[in-house]
Design a protein around this motif. Structure first.
Motif, PDB file in Angstrom:
ATOM      1  N   MET A 101      25.147  34.325  27.145  1.00  0.00           N
ATOM      2  CA  MET A 101      24.390  34.539  25.933  1.00  0.00           C
ATOM      3  C   MET A 101      23.026  33.873  26.111  1.00  0.00           C
ATOM      4  O   MET A 101      22.939  32.683  26.342  1.00  0.00           O
ATOM      5  N   TYR A 136      19.201  33.357  24.361  1.00  0.00           N
ATOM      6  CA  TYR A 136      18.468  33.408  23.096  1.00  0.00           C
ATOM      7  C   TYR A 136      19.392  33.700  21.912  1.00  0.00           C
ATOM      8  O   TYR A 136      18.978  34.252  20.900  1.00  0.00           O
ATOM      9  N   GLY A 137      20.678  33.402  22.051  1.00  0.00           N
ATOM     10  CA  GLY A 137      21.620  33.639  20.973  1.00  0.00           C
ATOM     11  C   GLY A 137      21.978  35.104  20.773  1.00  0.00           C
ATOM     12  O   GLY A 137      22.490  35.478  19.732  1.00  0.00           O
ATOM     13  N   ILE A 138      21.707  35.944  21.762  1.00  0.00           N
ATOM     14  CA  ILE A 138      21.973  37.377  21.653  1.00  0.00           C
ATOM     15  C   ILE A 138      23.177  37.730  22.520  1.00  0.00           C
ATOM     16  O   ILE A 138      23.194  37.450  23.707  1.00  0.00           O
ATOM     17  N   ASN A 139      24.172  38.349  21.917  1.00  0.00           N
ATOM     18  CA  ASN A 139      25.335  38.824  22.663  1.00  0.00           C
ATOM     19  C   ASN A 139      25.080  40.244  23.145  1.00  0.00           C
ATOM     20  O   ASN A 139      24.541  41.063  22.409  1.00  0.00           O
TER      21      ASN A 139
END
Length: 89
Positions: free
Chosen positions: A1, A3-6
């Motif tokens: 993950m 930048y906090g993006i899945n």
């Protein structure tokens, strides 16, 4: 993950399928899009104005078979559930 993006693995699988569907590696970038026969699909990637000018000057037509090109003009893509027609009597 990052930048906090899945990122869903199905998305990555779809990209990998697109890049290798004809048995050869096809880059998913500006260079790979140059060989794409669909002007609308090229425009959906990036550099929209450049692809629009090129296709207009060359008089290119789009046969609207790619999901990208059909979605751009507001039609349902002819894949998955879009392949099925329901007849009501």
């Amino acid at each position: 993950m990052v930048y906090g993006i899945n990122v869903d693995t199905r998305h990555l699988s779809l990209i990998a399928d697109y890049m290798t569907y004809d048995g050869k590696y096809k880059a998913l970038n500006r260079i790979g899009m140059n060989g794409c026969p669909s002007p609308l699909q090229q425009m959906s990637f990036e550099s929209t104005l450049n692809y629009l000018k090129k296709s207009t000057v060359r008089g290119l037509k789009d046969n609207l078979v790619s999901p990208s090109s059909t979605l751009i003009i507001g039609q349902q893509a002819q894949i998955g559930s879009g392949l099925v027609k329901l007849l009501w009597q």
